[in-house]
Design a protein around this motif. Structure first.
Motif, short mmCIF file in Angstrom:
data_model
loop_
_atom_site.label_atom_id
_atom_site.label_comp_id
_atom_site.label_asym_id
_atom_site.label_seq_id
_atom_site.Cartn_x
_atom_site.Cartn_y
_atom_site.Cartn_z
N GLY A 10 0.75 -1.24 0.00
CA GLY A 10 0.00 0.00 0.00
C GLY A 10 0.78 1.29 0.00
N THR A 14 -2.75 2.14 -4.43
CA THR A 14 -3.95 2.39 -3.63
C THR A 14 -5.19 2.28 -4.51
N VAL A 15 -6.31 2.04 -3.88
CA VAL A 15 -7.58 2.01 -4.59
C VAL A 15 -8.32 3.28 -4.21
N GLN A 16 -8.60 4.11 -5.20
CA GLN A 16 -9.33 5.35 -4.98
C GLN A 16 -10.44 5.44 -6.01
N CYS A 20 -7.65 1.17 -9.05
CA CYS A 20 -6.30 1.05 -8.52
C CYS A 20 -5.46 2.14 -9.16
N GLN A 40 -4.00 -5.94 -4.70
CA GLN A 40 -4.48 -4.89 -3.81
C GLN A 40 -6.01 -4.84 -3.81
N VAL A 41 -6.62 -4.97 -4.96
CA VAL A 41 -8.08 -4.97 -5.05
C VAL A 41 -8.66 -6.17 -4.31
N ARG A 43 -7.26 -7.82 -1.78
CA ARG A 43 -7.07 -7.58 -0.35
C ARG A 43 -8.12 -6.62 0.20
N ARG A 44 -8.34 -5.53 -0.53
CA ARG A 44 -9.33 -4.54 -0.08
C ARG A 44 -10.73 -5.15 -0.06
N SER A 45 -11.04 -5.98 -1.04
CA SER A 45 -12.35 -6.62 -1.10
C SER A 45 -12.57 -7.52 0.11
N ALA A 47 -11.19 -7.19 3.03
CA ALA A 47 -11.35 -6.32 4.20
C ALA A 47 -12.73 -5.66 4.22
N VAL A 48 -13.18 -5.15 3.08
CA VAL A 48 -14.47 -4.47 3.00
C VAL A 48 -15.61 -5.42 3.37
#
Length: 115
Positions: A10, A14-16, A20, A40-41, A43-45, A47-48
């Motif tokens: 990170g 980053t995903v904004q 990405c 990264q996408v 991982r964020r998914s 977590a979300v």
């Protein structure tokens, strides 16, 4: 792959706004920047959705730490991994790719379809 995890963790990727951004160029010994963005996408998914990597590993029938090695670049990411992770999360695999590469697709579409 010591340097490969840097892009994924990170500091620069980053995903904004659902995309990405800021993916680094590939340096020797690091994973492809496009792979880093896709990871990264994912991982964020995870977590979300309020899941842990351990829970996703359990649902996938993977050994503990497998996703960490996969996301850290010690194991090569394959399309089958993306499909299986998407299935466990209840999303379509194309959503990961859409989020990771949306800005690239738009640029390519403009070039392809412009007169």
């Amino acid at each position: 792959m010591q340097g490969g995890s840097r892009a994924v963790q990170g500091s620069r990727c980053t995903v904004q706004g659902g995309r990405c951004t800021g993916c680094p160029s590939r340096l020797p010994g690091e994973m492809e920047s496009s792979t880093a963005c896709l990871i990264q996408v994912m991982r964020r998914s995870i977590a979300v959705l309020g899941l842990s990597q351990n829970e996703v590993e359990r649902r996938l029938g993977m050994s503990r730490g497998h996703l960490s090695r996969l996301f850290g670049g010690q194991i090569d990411l394959k399309f089958d991994h993306v499909v299986h992770i998407a299935n466990v999360l209840g999303v379509e695999p194309e959503e990961f790719f859409r989020l990771a590469f949306a800005s690239r697709q738009s640029e390519q579409e403009r070039r392809f379809f412009s007169p």
